[in-house]
Design an enzyme around this catalytic site. Structure first.
Site, PDB file in Angstrom:
ATOM      1  N   HIS A  87       0.844  -1.097  -0.031  1.00  0.00           N
ATOM      2  CA  HIS A  87      -0.009  -0.097  -0.090  1.00  0.00           C
ATOM      3  C   HIS A  87       0.828   1.247  -0.023  1.00  0.00           C
ATOM      4  O   HIS A  87       2.063   1.022   0.170  1.00  0.00           O
ATOM      5  CB  HIS A  87      -0.929   0.004   1.275  1.00  0.00           C
ATOM      6  CG  HIS A  87      -0.082   0.112   2.647  1.00  0.00           C
ATOM      7  ND1 HIS A  87      -0.060  -1.169   3.241  1.00  0.00           N
ATOM      8  CD2 HIS A  87       0.189   1.166   3.164  1.00  0.00           C
ATOM      9  CE1 HIS A  87       0.544  -0.598   4.377  1.00  0.00           C
ATOM     10  NE2 HIS A  87       0.925   0.651   4.214  1.00  0.00           N
TER      11      HIS A  87
HETATM   12  C1  T46 Z   1       2.972   0.721   7.036  1.00  0.00           C
HETATM   13  C2  T46 Z   1       3.663  -0.544   7.238  1.00  0.00           C
HETATM   14  C3  T46 Z   1       5.377  -0.343   7.443  1.00  0.00           C
HETATM   15  C4  T46 Z   1      -5.158   0.182  13.062  1.00  0.00           C
HETATM   16  O1  T46 Z   1      -6.267  -0.012  13.313  1.00  0.00           O
HETATM   17  N1  T46 Z   1      -4.602   1.296  13.530  1.00  0.00           N
HETATM   18  C5  T46 Z   1      -3.117   1.656  13.268  1.00  0.00           C
HETATM   19  O2  T46 Z   1      -2.577   2.491  13.950  1.00  0.00           O
HETATM   20  C6  T46 Z   1      -2.513   0.612  12.383  1.00  0.00           C
HETATM   21  C7  T46 Z   1      -1.200   0.949  11.944  1.00  0.00           C
HETATM   22  C8  T46 Z   1      -3.312  -0.367  11.842  1.00  0.00           C
HETATM   23  N2  T46 Z   1      -4.644  -0.658  12.158  1.00  0.00           N
HETATM   24  C9  T46 Z   1      -5.082  -1.830  11.411  1.00  0.00           C
HETATM   25  C10 T46 Z   1      -5.710  -1.657   9.782  1.00  0.00           C
HETATM   26  C11 T46 Z   1      -5.650  -2.763   9.494  1.00  0.00           C
HETATM   27  O3  T46 Z   1      -6.754  -3.584   9.540  1.00  0.00           O
HETATM   28  O4  T46 Z   1      -4.503  -2.888  11.533  1.00  0.00           O
HETATM   29  C12 T46 Z   1      -4.550  -3.667  10.194  1.00  0.00           C
HETATM   30  C13 T46 Z   1      -3.224  -3.724   9.720  1.00  0.00           C
HETATM   31  O5  T46 Z   1      -2.692  -2.606   9.254  1.00  0.00           O
HETATM   32  P1  T46 Z   1      -1.992  -2.372   7.929  1.00  0.00           P
HETATM   33  O6  T46 Z   1      -2.462  -2.903   6.944  1.00  0.00           O
HETATM   34  O7  T46 Z   1      -1.494  -0.792   7.910  1.00  0.00           O
HETATM   35  O8  T46 Z   1      -0.427  -3.203   8.178  1.00  0.00           O
HETATM   36  P2  T46 Z   1       0.786  -3.448   7.415  1.00  0.00           P
HETATM   37  O9  T46 Z   1       1.713  -4.329   8.336  1.00  0.00           O
HETATM   38  O10 T46 Z   1       0.731  -3.863   6.113  1.00  0.00           O
HETATM   39  O11 T46 Z   1       1.627  -1.765   7.450  1.00  0.00           O
HETATM   40  C14 T46 Z   1       1.777  -1.561   8.409  1.00  0.00           C
HETATM   41  C15 T46 Z   1       1.433   0.038   8.729  1.00  0.00           C
HETATM   42  O12 T46 Z   1       0.149  -0.061   9.099  1.00  0.00           O
HETATM   43  C16 T46 Z   1       1.529   0.822   7.416  1.00  0.00           C
HETATM   44  O13 T46 Z   1       1.166   2.219   7.680  1.00  0.00           O
HETATM   45  O14 T46 Z   1       3.551   1.524   6.114  1.00  0.00           O
HETATM   46  O15 T46 Z   1       3.495  -1.090   8.530  1.00  0.00           O
END
Ligand code: T46
Length: 130
Positions: free
Chosen positions: A51
């Site tokens: 993303h």
């Molecule tokens: C990134 C990389 C490096 C929340 O509800 N609150 C939060 O503060 C965060 C960060 C996530 N979430 C929820 C949203 C999704 O349903 O947790 C789930 C996984 O989040 P995300 O798709 O962002 O996960 P990653 O591991 O792909 O990415 C993460 C960071 O969220 C993102 O910003 O750049 O690590």
């Protein structure tokens, strides 16, 4: 146009017989943090990310283990970074597609410039390229 991702070398104090401390002071960071979160226990065969963000800027730190981060800017610049030192962070600008792969012991700390907002995510690669 946002600049490219780059590594930040944090101040590190200490020595091997007593341990170390690293510090992200405001002068070292390219933004004022609004949120800090961390991910861990990611299986080695899982890739995360895929993303970009409209506004969010981040600094990623492998506080333990190893993280391979590949980044791609809309203009096409692709980079790969290996984070394996708790003294080093990777600045990721807005509008930067990323993919991360972790060693099983990796703990990824993310220092973020904005509060959480799902609407800030671009999860569709074709949409990112537009
Ligand atoms: C990134 C990389 C490096 C929340 O509800 N609150 C939060 O503060 C965060 C960060 C996530 N979430 C929820 C949203 C999704 O349903 O947790 C789930 C996984 O989040 P995300 O798709 O962002 O996960 P990653 O591991 O792909 O990415 C993460 C960071 O969220 C993102 O910003 O750049 O690590």
């Amino acid at each position: 146009m946002p600049g490219l991702p780059y590594l930040i070398h944090f101040k590190s104090i200490g020595q091997s017989d007593i341990g170390y401390i690293s510090i992200a002071e405001k002068e070292t960071l390219p933004f004022v943090p609004q949120r800090v979160y961390w991910t861990y226990y990611t299986p080695e065969d899982v890739k995360r990310g895929f993303h970009s963000h409209y506004n969010l800027e981040q600094v990623l730190v492998a506080v333990a283990g190893r993280i391979i981060v590949t980044t791609e800017m809309k203009r096409g610049e692709k980079q790969e970074f290996i984070l394996d030192s708790p003294k080093v962070g990777l600045y990721i600008p807005k509008m930067c597609w990323r993919m991360m792969q972790y060693s099983h012991n990796a703990v990824q700390m993310c220092i973020a410039s904005e509060v959480f907002d799902e609407k800030d995510y671009i999860r569709d690669y074709q949409e990112f390229l537009k």
